[in-house]
Design a protein around this motif. Structure first.
Motif, PDB file in Angstrom:
ATOM      1  N   ILE A 130       0.751  -1.335   0.028  1.00 32.98           N
ATOM      2  CA  ILE A 130       0.159   0.124  -0.026  1.00 32.98           C
ATOM      3  C   ILE A 130       0.855   1.093   0.043  1.00 32.98           C
ATOM      4  O   ILE A 130       0.663   2.343  -0.534  1.00 32.98           O
ATOM      5  N   GLU A 131       2.140   1.211   0.603  1.00 30.40           N
ATOM      6  CA  GLU A 131       2.855   2.336   0.869  1.00 30.40           C
ATOM      7  C   GLU A 131       3.597   2.454  -0.470  1.00 30.40           C
ATOM      8  O   GLU A 131       3.771   3.799  -0.877  1.00 30.40           O
ATOM      9  N   LEU A 132       3.807   1.618  -1.455  1.00 34.99           N
ATOM     10  CA  LEU A 132       4.317   1.930  -2.560  1.00 34.99           C
ATOM     11  C   LEU A 132       3.157   2.037  -3.793  1.00 34.99           C
ATOM     12  O   LEU A 132       3.412   2.644  -5.038  1.00 34.99           O
ATOM     13  N   LEU A 133       1.684   2.114  -3.231  1.00 29.50           N
ATOM     14  CA  LEU A 133       0.709   2.046  -4.498  1.00 29.50           C
ATOM     15  C   LEU A 133       0.645   3.675  -5.072  1.00 29.50           C
ATOM     16  O   LEU A 133       0.565   3.594  -6.272  1.00 29.50           O
ATOM     17  N   PRO A 134       0.900   4.619  -4.421  1.00 29.19           N
ATOM     18  CA  PRO A 134       0.968   5.853  -4.929  1.00 29.19           C
ATOM     19  C   PRO A 134       1.687   6.001  -6.247  1.00 29.19           C
ATOM     20  O   PRO A 134       1.477   6.910  -7.269  1.00 29.19           O
ATOM     21  N   SER A 135       2.878   5.040  -6.330  1.00 24.31           N
ATOM     22  CA  SER A 135       3.716   5.284  -7.368  1.00 24.31           C
ATOM     23  C   SER A 135       3.166   4.499  -8.645  1.00 24.31           C
ATOM     24  O   SER A 135       3.382   4.967  -9.925  1.00 24.31           O
ATOM     25  N   VAL A 136       1.933   4.002  -8.642  1.00 24.02           N
ATOM     26  CA  VAL A 136       1.392   3.672  -9.846  1.00 24.02           C
ATOM     27  C   VAL A 136      -0.264   4.063  -9.568  1.00 24.02           C
ATOM     28  O   VAL A 136      -1.087   3.305 -10.338  1.00 24.02           O
ATOM     29  N   ARG A 137      -0.380   4.944  -9.174  1.00 21.65           N
ATOM     30  CA  ARG A 137      -1.762   5.520  -9.117  1.00 21.65           C
ATOM     31  C   ARG A 137      -2.393   5.879 -10.327  1.00 21.65           C
ATOM     32  O   ARG A 137      -3.657   5.311 -10.393  1.00 21.65           O
ATOM     33  N   ASN A 138      -1.655   6.441 -11.242  1.00 21.00           N
ATOM     34  CA  ASN A 138      -2.383   6.615 -12.582  1.00 21.00           C
ATOM     35  C   ASN A 138      -2.747   5.334 -13.300  1.00 21.00           C
ATOM     36  O   ASN A 138      -3.553   5.461 -14.445  1.00 21.00           O
ATOM     37  N   LYS A 139      -2.421   4.154 -13.070  1.00 24.48           N
ATOM     38  CA  LYS A 139      -2.642   2.998 -13.932  1.00 24.48           C
ATOM     39  C   LYS A 139      -4.033   2.406 -13.245  1.00 24.48           C
ATOM     40  O   LYS A 139      -4.452   1.553 -13.890  1.00 24.48           O
ATOM     41  N   ILE A 140      -4.269   2.715 -11.856  1.00 25.37           N
ATOM     42  CA  ILE A 140      -5.422   2.091 -11.471  1.00 25.37           C
ATOM     43  C   ILE A 140      -6.790   2.798 -11.468  1.00 25.37           C
ATOM     44  O   ILE A 140      -6.843   3.990 -11.330  1.00 25.37           O
ATOM     45  N   ALA A 188      -9.271  -2.265   8.019  1.00 21.36           N
ATOM     46  CA  ALA A 188      -7.866  -1.902   8.047  1.00 21.36           C
ATOM     47  C   ALA A 188      -7.051  -1.457   6.763  1.00 21.36           C
ATOM     48  O   ALA A 188      -6.552  -0.356   6.863  1.00 21.36           O
ATOM     49  N   THR A 189      -7.342  -2.279   5.972  1.00 14.50           N
ATOM     50  CA  THR A 189      -6.927  -1.910   4.461  1.00 14.50           C
ATOM     51  C   THR A 189      -7.496  -0.746   3.834  1.00 14.50           C
ATOM     52  O   THR A 189      -6.666   0.139   3.264  1.00 14.50           O
ATOM     53  N   THR A 190      -8.785  -0.793   4.026  1.00 14.27           N
ATOM     54  CA  THR A 190      -9.359   0.658   3.551  1.00 14.27           C
ATOM     55  C   THR A 190      -8.863   1.866   4.249  1.00 14.27           C
ATOM     56  O   THR A 190      -8.566   2.927   3.521  1.00 14.27           O
ATOM     57  N   GLU A 191      -8.705   1.973   5.581  1.00 11.64           N
ATOM     58  CA  GLU A 191      -8.174   2.861   6.268  1.00 11.64           C
ATOM     59  C   GLU A 191      -6.920   3.415   5.644  1.00 11.64           C
ATOM     60  O   GLU A 191      -6.538   4.619   5.316  1.00 11.64           O
ATOM     61  N   LYS A 192      -5.974   2.442   5.390  1.00 11.22           N
ATOM     62  CA  LYS A 192      -4.690   2.707   4.901  1.00 11.22           C
ATOM     63  C   LYS A 192      -4.800   3.136   3.465  1.00 11.22           C
ATOM     64  O   LYS A 192      -3.899   4.373   3.333  1.00 11.22           O
ATOM     65  N   LEU A 193      -5.629   2.759   2.696  1.00 11.20           N
ATOM     66  CA  LEU A 193      -5.786   3.074   1.302  1.00 11.20           C
ATOM     67  C   LEU A 193      -6.232   4.629   1.446  1.00 11.20           C
ATOM     68  O   LEU A 193      -5.761   5.519   0.663  1.00 11.20           O
ATOM     69  N   GLU A 194      -7.322   4.905   2.121  1.00 13.18           N
ATOM     70  CA  GLU A 194      -8.042   6.302   2.227  1.00 13.18           C
ATOM     71  C   GLU A 194      -6.975   7.201   2.734  1.00 13.18           C
ATOM     72  O   GLU A 194      -6.902   8.221   2.153  1.00 13.18           O
ATOM     73  N   GLN A 195      -6.093   6.873   3.756  1.00 16.66           N
ATOM     74  CA  GLN A 195      -5.036   7.901   4.080  1.00 16.66           C
ATOM     75  C   GLN A 195      -4.179   8.176   3.000  1.00 16.66           C
ATOM     76  O   GLN A 195      -3.621   9.620   3.057  1.00 16.66           O
ATOM     77  N   LEU A 196      -4.069   7.629   1.888  1.00 13.75           N
ATOM     78  CA  LEU A 196      -3.173   7.735   0.956  1.00 13.75           C
ATOM     79  C   LEU A 196      -3.786   8.329  -0.128  1.00 13.75           C
ATOM     80  O   LEU A 196      -3.500   8.530  -1.325  1.00 13.75           O
ATOM     81  N   GLY A 197      -5.178   8.737   0.084  1.00 18.95           N
ATOM     82  CA  GLY A 197      -6.139   9.576  -0.937  1.00 18.95           C
ATOM     83  C   GLY A 197      -6.710   8.571  -2.139  1.00 18.95           C
ATOM     84  O   GLY A 197      -7.365   9.109  -3.194  1.00 18.95           O
ATOM     85  N   PHE A 198      -6.661   7.176  -1.887  1.00 14.31           N
ATOM     86  CA  PHE A 198      -7.446   6.324  -2.671  1.00 14.31           C
ATOM     87  C   PHE A 198      -8.739   6.316  -2.114  1.00 14.31           C
ATOM     88  O   PHE A 198      -9.262   6.129  -1.250  1.00 14.31           O
ATOM     89  N   GLU A 199      -9.814   6.426  -3.228  1.00 12.65           N
ATOM     90  CA  GLU A 199     -11.172   6.012  -3.010  1.00 12.65           C
ATOM     91  C   GLU A 199     -11.467   4.567  -2.988  1.00 12.65           C
ATOM     92  O   GLU A 199     -11.277   4.118  -4.205  1.00 12.65           O
ATOM     93  N   VAL A 200     -11.870   3.958  -2.040  1.00 10.45           N
ATOM     94  CA  VAL A 200     -12.114   2.430  -2.065  1.00 10.45           C
ATOM     95  C   VAL A 200     -13.517   2.198  -2.794  1.00 10.45           C
ATOM     96  O   VAL A 200     -14.515   2.585  -2.188  1.00 10.45           O
ATOM     97  N   ALA A 201     -13.658   1.572  -3.639  1.00  9.64           N
ATOM     98  CA  ALA A 201     -14.648   1.156  -4.351  1.00  9.64           C
ATOM     99  C   ALA A 201     -15.287  -0.307  -3.736  1.00  9.64           C
ATOM    100  O   ALA A 201     -14.499  -0.850  -2.985  1.00  9.64           O
ATOM    101  N   THR A 202     -16.559  -0.462  -3.766  1.00  4.57           N
ATOM    102  CA  THR A 202     -17.231  -1.861  -3.424  1.00  4.57           C
ATOM    103  C   THR A 202     -16.985  -2.702  -4.495  1.00  4.57           C
ATOM    104  O   THR A 202     -17.012  -2.516  -5.607  1.00  4.57           O
ATOM    105  N   LEU A 203     -17.107  -4.256  -4.082  1.00  2.00           N
ATOM    106  CA  LEU A 203     -16.859  -5.224  -5.259  1.00  2.00           C
ATOM    107  C   LEU A 203     -18.357  -5.172  -5.941  1.00  2.00           C
ATOM    108  O   LEU A 203     -18.194  -5.410  -7.353  1.00  2.00           O
TER     109      LEU A 203
END
Ligand code: 5RP
Length: 219
Positions: A36-46, A55-70
């Protein structure tokens, strides 16, 4: 090399599986936290990211990712997650962090499942790590008795409630000689939400971090 560095190396190696426009599923645990710490480096691909735990949602949101539902995105192009044990056949034990049910759903929804581990997790036969099983609370004793009949020693994970409001039994001393068969058999016990054997839907790729580098099994 210490284990934390190996986890970072495995996480880094998984980045190359992320392609443009991907809908990505993210697992749970310390190895995934390194990813997750490395994901911002490939943000434009996602295109979209789906999480396997609070727990993972919180970490992703802290880095500015909007988390979608399945439910919103449909199937995943890629799911990346760690494991507690893995064999060279890419059968896994998961659920040390208690997120096994949502992890199994995301693995099932993914076209490709890349599993990232350090070499301490690679085993000849699953079962040294106690097998996590998520159960609905009212069925805990009944399920435990059934597991004892199967020669396991279930221990209730005290003071732990899953993201789904359920309990975890950690089952010791199981001889998992046939993971496919045991996963199916345990799934038949009423009250079990999910068993932490991932064999019917194994990983497609194992990235194993060793002192000498990251070894790949599968494709
Ligand atoms: C969580 C899991 C994790 O993938 C597993 O516990 C490995 O965690 P870590 O990367 O911290 O060793 O299944 O439910």
């Amino acid at each position: 090399m210490d284990q934390a560095q190996k986890k970072r190396n495995a996480a880094k190696a998984s980045l190359e599986y992320i392609q443009d426009g991907y809908i990505l599923g993210i697992g749970t645990g310390s190895t995934v936290n390194a990813l997750i710490e490395l994901l911002p480096s490939v943000r434009n691909k996602i295109d979209a990211v789906v999480s396997s735990s609070v727990a993972t949602t919180e970490k992703l949101e802290q880095l500015g990712f909007e988390v979608a539902t399945l439910n919103a995105v449909g199937d995943l192009d890629l799911y990346i997650d760690g494991a507690d044990e893995a064999t060279k056949h890419m059968h896994l034990i998961k659920g040390g962090g208690g997120a096994l049910t949502r992890e199994k759903v995301l693995a099932g929804a993914a076209r490709k499942f890349v599993c990232i581990i350090d070499d301490s997790k690679l085993v000849g036969m699953l079962g040294r790590f106690p097998l996590p099983i998520e159960v609905i609370p009212m069925a805990q004793s009944f399920v435990s008795r059934r597991l004892v009949r199967m020669r396991g020693q279930p221990i209730w994970r005290e003071n732990f409630v899953t993201d789904n409001g359920n309990h975890i039994l950690d089952v010791h001393n199981l001889q998992i000689t046939n993971p496919l068969e045991l996963e199916s058999r345990i799934n038949q016990i009423p009250g079990i939400v999910c068993v932490g054997i991932f064999a019917n839907r194994p990983a497609d790729v194992l990235l194993i971090a060793e002192d000498s580098g990251v070894r790949t099994i599968g494709a």
